[in-house]
Design an enzyme around this catalytic site. Structure first.
Site, PDB file in Angstrom:
ATOM      1  N   TYR A  96      48.124  52.585  47.137  1.00  0.00           N
ATOM      2  CA  TYR A  96      46.625  54.070  46.682  1.00  0.00           C
ATOM      3  C   TYR A  96      46.977  55.247  46.876  1.00  0.00           C
ATOM      4  O   TYR A  96      46.751  55.930  46.431  1.00  0.00           O
ATOM      5  CB  TYR A  96      45.270  53.619  48.428  1.00  0.00           C
ATOM      6  CG  TYR A  96      43.874  53.911  47.943  1.00  0.00           C
ATOM      7  CD1 TYR A  96      43.223  53.561  47.293  1.00  0.00           C
ATOM      8  CD2 TYR A  96      44.038  54.784  48.903  1.00  0.00           C
ATOM      9  CE1 TYR A  96      41.916  53.716  47.117  1.00  0.00           C
ATOM     10  CE2 TYR A  96      42.775  55.481  49.162  1.00  0.00           C
ATOM     11  CZ  TYR A  96      41.759  55.545  47.521  1.00  0.00           C
ATOM     12  OH  TYR A  96      41.057  55.757  47.523  1.00  0.00           O
ATOM     13  N   SER A 123      41.489  61.695  47.269  1.00  0.00           N
ATOM     14  CA  SER A 123      40.682  61.087  48.744  1.00  0.00           C
ATOM     15  C   SER A 123      41.688  61.848  49.066  1.00  0.00           C
ATOM     16  O   SER A 123      43.136  62.432  49.093  1.00  0.00           O
ATOM     17  CB  SER A 123      41.372  59.434  48.506  1.00  0.00           C
ATOM     18  OG  SER A 123      41.597  58.532  49.659  1.00  0.00           O
TER      19      SER A 123
HETATM   20  N1  LIG Z   1      34.764  55.212  50.678  1.00  0.00           N
HETATM   21  C1  LIG Z   1      35.779  55.949  51.650  1.00  0.00           C
HETATM   22  O1  LIG Z   1      35.960  55.705  51.996  1.00  0.00           O
HETATM   23  C2  LIG Z   1      36.789  56.625  49.952  1.00  0.00           C
HETATM   24  C3  LIG Z   1      37.409  57.401  51.101  1.00  0.00           C
HETATM   25  C4  LIG Z   1      37.827  58.254  49.592  1.00  0.00           C
HETATM   26  C5  LIG Z   1      37.822  58.145  48.285  1.00  0.00           C
HETATM   27  N2  LIG Z   1      37.474  57.190  47.779  1.00  0.00           N
HETATM   28  C6  LIG Z   1      37.640  57.431  46.276  1.00  0.00           C
HETATM   29  O2  LIG Z   1      36.007  57.086  45.898  1.00  0.00           O
HETATM   30  C7  LIG Z   1      35.403  56.143  44.980  1.00  0.00           C
HETATM   31  C8  LIG Z   1      34.677  55.873  45.236  1.00  0.00           C
HETATM   32  O3  LIG Z   1      33.852  54.567  45.453  1.00  0.00           O
HETATM   33  P1  LIG Z   1      33.577  54.128  46.825  1.00  0.00           P
HETATM   34  O4  LIG Z   1      33.841  53.939  48.002  1.00  0.00           O
HETATM   35  O5  LIG Z   1      32.275  54.068  46.040  1.00  0.00           O
HETATM   36  O6  LIG Z   1      33.930  52.206  46.384  1.00  0.00           O
HETATM   37  P2  LIG Z   1      32.961  51.400  45.751  1.00  0.00           P
HETATM   38  O7  LIG Z   1      33.130  50.064  45.886  1.00  0.00           O
HETATM   39  O8  LIG Z   1      31.669  51.161  46.477  1.00  0.00           O
HETATM   40  O9  LIG Z   1      32.503  51.928  44.384  1.00  0.00           O
HETATM   41  C9  LIG Z   1      33.489  51.680  43.676  1.00  0.00           C
HETATM   42  C10 LIG Z   1      33.007  51.437  41.157  1.00  0.00           C
HETATM   43  O10 LIG Z   1      33.944  51.909  41.046  1.00  0.00           O
HETATM   44  C11 LIG Z   1      33.498  50.028  40.002  1.00  0.00           C
HETATM   45  N3  LIG Z   1      35.147  50.226  39.296  1.00  0.00           N
HETATM   46  C12 LIG Z   1      36.198  49.350  39.769  1.00  0.00           C
HETATM   47  N4  LIG Z   1      37.082  49.537  38.852  1.00  0.00           N
HETATM   48  C13 LIG Z   1      36.552  49.828  37.895  1.00  0.00           C
HETATM   49  C14 LIG Z   1      36.739  49.744  36.478  1.00  0.00           C
HETATM   50  N5  LIG Z   1      39.034  49.299  36.382  1.00  0.00           N
HETATM   51  N6  LIG Z   1      35.986  50.788  35.517  1.00  0.00           N
HETATM   52  C15 LIG Z   1      35.164  51.758  35.592  1.00  0.00           C
HETATM   53  N7  LIG Z   1      34.743  50.730  37.162  1.00  0.00           N
HETATM   54  C16 LIG Z   1      35.266  50.506  37.875  1.00  0.00           C
HETATM   55  C17 LIG Z   1      33.286  49.446  40.563  1.00  0.00           C
HETATM   56  O11 LIG Z   1      32.702  47.970  39.541  1.00  0.00           O
HETATM   57  C18 LIG Z   1      32.796  49.889  41.340  1.00  0.00           C
HETATM   58  O12 LIG Z   1      30.943  49.569  40.794  1.00  0.00           O
HETATM   59  C19 LIG Z   1      37.174  55.743  44.321  1.00  0.00           C
HETATM   60  O13 LIG Z   1      37.830  56.286  43.490  1.00  0.00           O
HETATM   61  C20 LIG Z   1      37.175  55.843  45.416  1.00  0.00           C
HETATM   62  O14 LIG Z   1      38.837  55.503  46.007  1.00  0.00           O
HETATM   63  C21 LIG Z   1      36.625  56.400  48.336  1.00  0.00           C
END
Ligand SMILES: NC(=O)c1ccc[n+]([C@@H]2O[C@H](COP(=O)([O-])OP(=O)(O)OC[C@H]3O[C@@H](n4cnc5c(N)ncnc54)[C@H](O)[C@@H]3O)[C@@H](O)[C@H]2O)c1
Length: 279
Positions: free
Chosen positions: A165, A152
């Protein structure tokens, strides 16, 4: 209707047999769909099997190949099992691992319990370590492979009230930077994705203080500069070009440059602006 997968067989990305963790929602789902569009068979792993199955159904409806697997990336034994099961399901050694699963966590440092820290570290950091630990030996044995680790912009922005985080994502970035050079001679590519806001379920499903969780979710859903689909496409393209970093948005690039060019000024600006945040 036009077949949404009509771009099929635009290999490599990288290079046809992928595992995506957290593929049941958001960025992970977009990675899985885009990989299938490019001709890969995909194992969609998620803690929530229903989400993974929904992603698989979308891929199969469009003529792609995918399998859903339940896996908690915070548990080493489940990731070890995922590595073996994926090879069986794909009928081929895995060629690309996307360590995407992650959870959102906010709050002042003294508001977070040690259990909050553990939850966040287990999924966001240990999940990625488990993935690399259990898939890299297979890549080495086969003479190559690729890893995308989803960190991130928080890995370097160090914004207040995001300590747990930020720490997990800084760890993911450091691990990816190390592996990029260490695994180069083994023909293993590494890319680390460092986005700012992407509209997904991360805040709704995360642990944030009630005083700003709604506001944060509103900002995420309405003011993000990009979509999860665009982020997935860009990251796969950068992996294919052999690049280490993906910082998709303009603000992610600006924070990166400011922090690196003037680290003390950057820290002071953050501290100064945080004084004006309503407590
Ligand atoms: N959305 C943002 O703004 C953003 C920004 C920077 C980084 N990220 C990163 O992107 C990645 C994806 O997140 P997202 O934004 O798509 O969120 P999201 O919540 O839409 O998707 C996350 C997925 O991970 C799964 N998950 C959670 N815990 C888990 C575990 N212990 N084992 C397996 N699966 C698990 C959830 O069930 C979900 O399907 C994450 O690593 C997040 O930190 C997101």
């Amino acid at each position: 209707m036009k077949n949404p997968f009509h771009f099929r067989a635009r290999k490599p990305s990288y290079d046809g047999y992928a595992v995506v963790t957290g593929a049941g929602s958001g960025i992970g789902r977009s990675f899985a769909l885009e990989l299938a569009r490019r001709g890969s068979a995909v194992v969609c792993a998620d803690l929530k099997l229903e989400g993974a199955k929904e992603t698989v159904a979308r891929i199969q409806e469009a003529g792609g190949t995918a399998h859903a697997v339940k896996c908690d990336v915070g548990k080493a034994s489940q990731v070890e099992k995922l590595a073996a099961e994926s090879e069986e399901l794909l009928g081929h050694p895995v060629t690309l691992l996307i360590n995407n699963a992650g959870v959102g966590m906010g709050g002042k440092f003294d508001e977070l319990s040690l259990e909050d820290w553990k939850w966040c570290m287990d999924v966001n950091l240990w999940g990625v370590i488990h993935g690399c630990h259990h898939f890299v030996p297979g890549f080495k044995k086969r003479g190559g492979g690729a890893i995308i680790n989803v960190a991130s912009a928080a890995s370097y922005t160090a914004a207040p009230e995001m300590s747990a985080y930020n720490v997990t994502k800084a760890g993911v970035r450091a691990l990816s930077e190390t592996l990029y050079s260490e695994l180069k001679r083994d023909n293993i590519r590494v890319n680390v994705l460092c986005p700012t806001l992407v509209p997904t379920n991360i805040i709704k499903d995360g642990r944030l203080p009630a005083r700003y969780s709604k506001l944060a979710d509103h900002a995420l859903m309405h003011y993000a500069m990009t979509t999860s689909d665009d982020v997935a496409k860009l990251t796969l393209n950068r992996l294919d070009r052999g690049e280490l970093y993906t910082t998709p948005q303009v603000d992610a690039k600006l924070f990166w440059m400011l922090k690196r060019a003037t680290p003390n000024l950057y820290a002071n600006l953050l501290g100064f602006s945080y004084r004006f945040v309503k407590q």
